[in-house]
Design a protein around this motif. Structure first.
Motif, PDB file in Angstrom:
ATOM      1  N   ASP A  81       0.830  -1.210   0.000  1.00  0.00           N
ATOM      2  CA  ASP A  81       0.000   0.000   0.000  1.00  0.00           C
ATOM      3  C   ASP A  81       0.867   1.263   0.000  1.00  0.00           C
ATOM      4  N   GLU A  82       2.006   1.220   0.689  1.00  0.00           N
ATOM      5  CA  GLU A  82       2.898   2.386   0.725  1.00  0.00           C
ATOM      6  C   GLU A  82       3.530   2.658  -0.623  1.00  0.00           C
ATOM      7  N   ARG A  83       3.747   1.615  -1.417  1.00  0.00           N
ATOM      8  CA  ARG A  83       4.427   1.774  -2.699  1.00  0.00           C
ATOM      9  C   ARG A  83       3.494   2.282  -3.793  1.00  0.00           C
ATOM     10  N   GLN A  84       2.188   2.128  -3.601  1.00  0.00           N
ATOM     11  CA  GLN A  84       1.249   2.569  -4.644  1.00  0.00           C
ATOM     12  C   GLN A  84       1.178   4.103  -4.649  1.00  0.00           C
ATOM     13  N   PRO A  85       1.227   4.667  -5.835  1.00  0.00           N
ATOM     14  CA  PRO A  85       1.131   6.126  -5.911  1.00  0.00           C
ATOM     15  C   PRO A  85      -0.275   6.611  -5.528  1.00  0.00           C
TER      16      PRO A  85
END
Length: 87
Positions: A81-85
């Motif tokens: 979730d943190e990596r999704q823009p």
């Protein structure tokens, strides 16, 4: 030359074995008197207790493994979730 047998003596190990044997007999008799015949510990009972303890340890280990897997999956999902823009 002497052809006679050496004199028979009681050694320290003989005394220790005798005392240990008597102690085991006393403990066994005392256990029978205190807990009764039906509650005496037997090798079969000890083996069953060991089987039950092994099963309980295996259950706890499986539960811990399940919790660790859930934690790892939650952590992986949080990282994804943190990596999704953000749109």
């Amino acid at each position: 030359m002497s052809t006679g047998q050496p004199p028979s003596t009681i050694g320290l190990t003989t005394i220790s074995r005798t005392v240990a044997s008597l102690a085991v007999g006393v403990v066994h008799t005392l256990e029978r008197a205190v807990v009764g015949e039906e509650r005496m510990r037997t090798s079969r009972g000890n083996a069953w207790e060991a089987v039950c303890a092994d099963r309980a340890r295996a259950d706890r280990r499986a539960e811990l493994n399940r919790l660790v897997e859930e934690l790892a999956a939650a952590r992986a999902a949080a990282r994804a979730d943190e990596r999704q823009p953000v749109s």
